[in-house]
Design an enzyme around this catalytic site. Structure first.
Site, mmCIF file in Angstrom:
data_model
loop_
_atom_site.group_PDB
_atom_site.id
_atom_site.type_symbol
_atom_site.label_atom_id
_atom_site.label_comp_id
_atom_site.label_asym_id
_atom_site.label_seq_id
_atom_site.Cartn_x
_atom_site.Cartn_y
_atom_site.Cartn_z
ATOM 1 N N ASN A 253 5.076 5.265 -7.099
ATOM 2 C CA ASN A 253 5.980 4.570 -7.923
ATOM 3 C C ASN A 253 5.366 4.077 -9.149
ATOM 4 O O ASN A 253 4.213 3.663 -9.102
ATOM 5 C CB ASN A 253 6.798 3.429 -7.132
ATOM 6 C CG ASN A 253 7.503 3.990 -6.026
ATOM 7 O OD1 ASN A 253 8.561 4.577 -6.360
ATOM 8 N ND2 ASN A 253 7.394 3.344 -4.933
ATOM 9 N N CYS B 94 2.642 8.599 -2.956
ATOM 10 C CA CYS B 94 3.387 10.013 -2.956
ATOM 11 C C CYS B 94 3.678 10.507 -1.264
ATOM 12 O O CYS B 94 2.652 10.754 -1.016
ATOM 13 C CB CYS B 94 2.776 11.045 -3.622
ATOM 14 S SG CYS B 94 3.686 12.524 -3.718
HETATM 15 MG MG MG Z 1 9.783 5.911 -5.321
#
Ligand code: MG
Length: 315
Positions: free
Chosen positions: A254, A245
Site C-alpha cells: 500500500n 505485497c
Molecule cells: Mg492494498
C-alpha cells in the site's frame, strides 16, 4: 485559486494488518484507529467480515467495531468506519456490528478472481449485486473494489473494457463508489490517465471513482498525482505503508498515507489530515508490530526523531 481537495480512505487496520504475520489484539487495533482518527482521517477501513478461519488477523471484527463504538461520540462524529464484505453472510455480520460502510471486492482479471475468491467474474458479480442491494436498503454506504485494473500477476495486461463492464454493473447495483485497485503495483501514470478517461467516457462519474495504488515498483505516488490531475478526489492509503505485497514477500504494498499527505499538503491541496499527528500514528504502528515499515515519510520522521533524541542526550 483553490485546488480541489483530497479525501483519504485509510486502509491500514484492514488491508495493512491482514498481511501481517502477527495477530494484533483488538484493544491495540482500537488505539491505532483512535490515533488515525485524531490525525483527521474520516474514512477508515477497520476490518473484514470474511470467515474468521480465513483471516485470523481480522477474526475479531465484531468485537473491534463494538470497541470503536464506545469512543466518545464527539471524537468520531464525522468519521465513517468501513468493513470488507465477501458475501451475504459477511454482510449480515457487518449489519449486526453496526458499522457504517461496507466494501465488496472482485477482480477485473478472470484468473486473479478465480485464484482469490474461487469464483468466475460472473459468479462474483451476482453475489456482489445482491450484497450491494441489501446494504443500500439498510442505509449503509457502499464501495466496490475492482482488483488488477492496471495489470494482473497472472494475465499481464487487463483490458479497460473489462473494468468498465464491472464498474457499470456495480454502480447499477447500488455502489456509491468504485475503487480502481492496482493490486500488485504494475500501473504507470499515463496508463492511469488513459484508464480513468476511458471509464469516465464510458459513463462512470469521476466523482464516484477512487484509486487504490500499491508501491510495489515505486510508481504509487506518481500514479496518485496523475489521478488527481485528471479529477479523482478519493485516494486509498495505509499509514507507514503498512501491509506488504501479498504476491511478493518483502515487497512494498500500500501507498503510505504520510507520503501522500505530505505531497498534497505541500502543494496546497487540502487533505484534512494533520501530518505530525499522522506520523505519530505511524510510529505507534511500527512499535505495535516491532519492525521497520516501508513508508518514506515515516522513515524520515523516525530518523529525525532519533537524531533529536541523541542531540538531547549529548548536551
Ligand atoms: Mg492494498
Amino acid at each position: 485559486m483553490s485546488l480541489p481537495s483530497v479525501r483519504i480512505y485509510e486502509v491500514s487496520p484492514r488491508d495493512g494488518l491482514q498481511n501481517e504475520a502477527a495477530v494484533v489484539p483488538s484493544a491495540e487495533k482500537a488505539e491505532l484507529i483512535a490515533r488515525l482518527v485524531a490525525s483527521g482521517l474520516a474514512d477508515i477501513e477497520v476490518t473484514s467480515f470474511v470467515r474468521p478461519r480465513w483471516i485470523p488477523q481480522l477474526a475479531d471484527a465484531a468485537e473491534l467495531v463494538g470497541l470503536l463504538a464506545r469512543a466518545p461520540a464527539e471524537t468520531t462524529a464525522a468519521v465513517r468506519f468501513w468493513g470488507l464484505v465477501p458475501n451475504r453472510v459477511g454482510l449480515e455480520r457487518a449489519l449486526e456490528s453496526g458499522i457504517g460502510g461496507i466494501a465488496t471486492f472482485m477482480s477485473a482479471s478472470e484468473t486473479h478472481n478465480k485464484k482469490n475468491v474461487n469464483r468466475t467474474i460472473r459468479e462474483s458479480l451476482a453475489g456482489i449485486e445482491e450484497v450491494l442491494g441489501v446494504a443500500r436498503e439498510e442505509g449503509l454506504r457502499t464501495r466496490g473494489y475492482i482488483s488488477c485494473v492496471f495489470g494482473c500477476p497472472y494475465e499481464g495486461e487487463v483490458a479497460a473494457e473489462a473494468t468498465l463492464g464491472i464498474a457499470s454493473k456495480l454502480l447499477a447495483a447500488g455502489a456509491d463508489e468504485i475503487v480502481l485497485g492496482d493490486t500488485t503495483g504494475m500501473g504507470t501514470p499515463l496508463q492511469v490517465e488513459r484508464v480513468i478517461a476511458f471509464l469516465a467516457d464510458g459513463g462512470v462519474p469521476i466523482d464516484r471513482m477512487a484509486v487504490h495504488f500499491h508501491d510495489t515498483r515505486g510508481t504509487a505516488l506518481a500514479n496518485a498525482l496523475t489521478a488527481w490531475r485528471v479529477g479523482i478526489g478519493t485516494f486509498d492509503a495505509s499509514v507507514a505503508g503498512l501491509g506488504g505485497c501479498p504476491y511478493a514477500p518483502g515487497a512494498a504494498g500500500n501507498l503510505a498515507t504520510e507520503d501522500m499527505v505530505y505531497m498534497f499538503e505541500q502543494m496546497g491541496v487540502s487533505t484534512g489530515v494533520d501530518l505530525e499527528a499522522l506520523a505519530d500514528a505511524g510510529e505507534y504502528a511500527a512499535t505495535l508490530l516491532g519492525r521497520e515499515l516501508p513508508g518514506r515519510y515515516h522513515q524520515y520522521h523516525r530518523g529525525a526523531r532519533r537524531r533529536a533524541a541523541s542531540r538531547a542526550v549529548s548536551r
